[in-house]
Design a protein around this motif. Structure first.
Motif, PDB file in Angstrom:
ATOM      1  N   GLY A 119       0.800  -1.225   0.000  1.00  9.76           N
ATOM      2  CA  GLY A 119       0.000   0.000   0.000  1.00  9.76           C
ATOM      3  C   GLY A 119       0.826   1.265   0.000  1.00  9.76           C
ATOM      4  N   CYS A 120       2.066   1.186   0.479  1.00  6.20           N
ATOM      5  CA  CYS A 120       2.925   2.369   0.567  1.00  6.20           C
ATOM      6  C   CYS A 120       3.844   2.534  -0.635  1.00  6.20           C
ATOM      7  N   CYS A 121       3.836   1.581  -1.557  1.00  6.92           N
ATOM      8  CA  CYS A 121       4.701   1.659  -2.737  1.00  6.92           C
ATOM      9  C   CYS A 121       4.183   2.717  -3.711  1.00  6.92           C
ATOM     10  N   PRO A 122       5.083   3.295  -4.520  1.00  8.16           N
ATOM     11  CA  PRO A 122       4.638   4.253  -5.544  1.00  8.16           C
ATOM     12  C   PRO A 122       3.969   3.542  -6.708  1.00  8.16           C
ATOM     13  N   GLY A 123       3.474   4.319  -7.652  1.00  3.79           N
ATOM     14  CA  GLY A 123       2.815   3.758  -8.823  1.00  3.79           C
ATOM     15  C   GLY A 123       3.790   3.037  -9.736  1.00  3.79           C
ATOM     16  N   THR A 145       3.787   9.259 -12.217  1.00  9.46           N
ATOM     17  CA  THR A 145       4.668   8.124 -11.921  1.00  9.46           C
ATOM     18  C   THR A 145       6.043   8.609 -11.474  1.00  9.46           C
ATOM     19  N   THR A 146       6.571   9.619 -12.160  1.00  9.93           N
ATOM     20  CA  THR A 146       7.882  10.166 -11.807  1.00  9.93           C
ATOM     21  C   THR A 146       7.872  10.778 -10.412  1.00  9.93           C
ATOM     22  N   CYS A 147       6.865  11.608 -10.145  1.00  4.11           N
ATOM     23  CA  CYS A 147       6.800  12.297  -8.850  1.00  4.11           C
ATOM     24  C   CYS A 147       6.555  11.317  -7.703  1.00  4.11           C
ATOM     25  N   SER A 148       5.688  10.318  -7.907  1.00  2.00           N
ATOM     26  CA  SER A 148       5.404   9.373  -6.829  1.00  2.00           C
ATOM     27  C   SER A 148       6.635   8.522  -6.514  1.00  2.00           C
ATOM     28  N   THR A 149       7.409   8.162  -7.554  1.00  2.00           N
ATOM     29  CA  THR A 149       8.639   7.398  -7.325  1.00  2.00           C
ATOM     30  C   THR A 149       9.659   8.234  -6.576  1.00  2.00           C
TER      31      THR A 149
END
Length: 365
Positions: A119-123, A145-149
């Motif tokens: 649940g805490c992983c990025p996209g 995707t870039t920002c969440s990573t």
């Protein structure tokens, strides 16, 4: 591989008591959950396929970058309302959903922690491929995707610290910052090259995009199949994890879409946020599990990321199918309406000509 506090949840007495329910070659058992020993074939196949899949993924992300326009991408960075909504979904909705599901199904502490890690992983990058097929906002998809990573380096430790207190010490979970950094580089570099190709040679970029989108869809299926082969010994598990693995991605897709719509985003951006929320980076979750659990529990812990990846793919295919059916029906309806209007216009022109003795004004021609 190190053994942390999480491994202490399994006592020797419980394992011996439940050993009769498992195959004779199982290395660890707990009720109906069994772990079979990994063979050399799996290790060799894992190394070869991981290398091939990494190269293929970079090529697919290059093709996805061919659909991103620099000005539109920069506009999302300058006015990050869509990115902010995605951030709330990614690191707000998903960890909370994982926490509530773990409590509702009363799973083992070690299993609850794995659900929380997911649940805490990025996209994941698979969301970019599916977003293309459902006519999503590709500029928003890539930027999310870039920002969440990138933000995962700070948000993952914070979310795990908040939510895993009741099950384990958060220091027992090892976050692979090098893997997160590698994922970020593997995303940004190919996409940047794709954006450059789109800027310099738009016609060639469209061809690359078509080929890459098909290759990306095939790659997603291959990853799911390979995961099932490599960890086939992990399929005999508690039904609770199967249920959570089914509900979790569906909840992510649904809640992400609802929150995006409440935030006033357009329909194509709502679809994009929905996919970015529900499709997690399952490879990163598997890496964290490898670093945080003992070797005896490794295949058992790989089970949930594998289950989640399969069901997130199945629900994504349902979303894609539903959207394609809707779009075909909508196009057909609009075409019928246009034909009806054309027929009415032609009838009005002919009746006008009949009244005026065959004369038709230039305005009606």
């Amino acid at each position: 591989m190190q053994t942390y506090l999480l491994s202490q949840q399994f006592s020797t007495g419980c394992l011996a008591e439940n050993s009769t329910a498992c195959p004779t070659n199982a290395t660890i058992c707990y009720g109906t959950s069994c772990v079979l020993p990994e063979d050399n074939f799996n290790q060799t196949l894992s190394v070869v396929l991981s290398t091939v899949l990494t190269v293929m993924l970079a090529l697919v992300m290059f093709s996805m970058g061919c659909n991103v326009e620099l000005l539109k991408f920069w506009a999302h960075i300058k006015r990050p309302w869509g990115i902010f909504v995605g951030f709330l979904c990614q690191f707000g909705i998903m960890p909370l959903t994982a926490f509530l599901l773990s409590l509702a199904f009363n799973v083992l502490p070690i299993q609850a922690v794995v659900v929380m890690i997911m649940g805490c992983c990025p996209g994941g990058t698979a969301s970019n491929v599916v977003a293309y097929w459902v006519d999503g906002d590709m500029d928003l998809s890539i930027s999310m995707t870039t920002c969440s990573t990138l933000l995962a380096m700070g948000m993952m430790p914070l979310c795990l610290f908040i939510y895993t207190k009741m099950w384990t010490d958060s220091n027992a979970i090892v976050l692979p910052y090098d893997s997160i950094g590698t994922s970020l580089v593997a995303l940004v570099v190919p996409v940047s090259f794709g954006m450059f190709v789109n800027y310099k040679w738009p016609s060639k970029a469209k061809i690359i995009l078509k080929v890459g989108s098909i290759a990306g869809a095939i790659l997603i299926v291959i990853i799911a199949v390979v995961g099932g082969i490599l960890y086939r010994g992990s399929w005999i598990i508690s039904p609770k994890l199967w249920i959570i693995g089914t509900i979790f991605p569906a909840a992510g897709y649904s809640l992400g879409f609802i929150l995006a719509r409440i935030a006033g985003l357009s329909w194509n951006r709502c679809r994009t946020v929905s996919l970015e929320t529900g499709m997690q980076n399952t490879q990163l979750c598997s890496t964290i599990v490898q670093l945080s659990f003992s070797p005896e529990q490794l295949e058992l812990m790989f089970t949930f990321p594998l289950i989640y990846s399969i069901f997130q793919l199945l629900f994504a295919l349902l979303i894609l199918t539903g959207y394609r059916v809707y779009r075909r029906h909508r196009v057909k309806t609009e075409t019928d309406v246009e034909k009806k209007e054309e027929n009415e216009d032609s009838k009005s022109v002919s009746s006008h000509a009949k009244i005026n003795g065959g004369f038709v004004s230039n305005e009606t021609k």
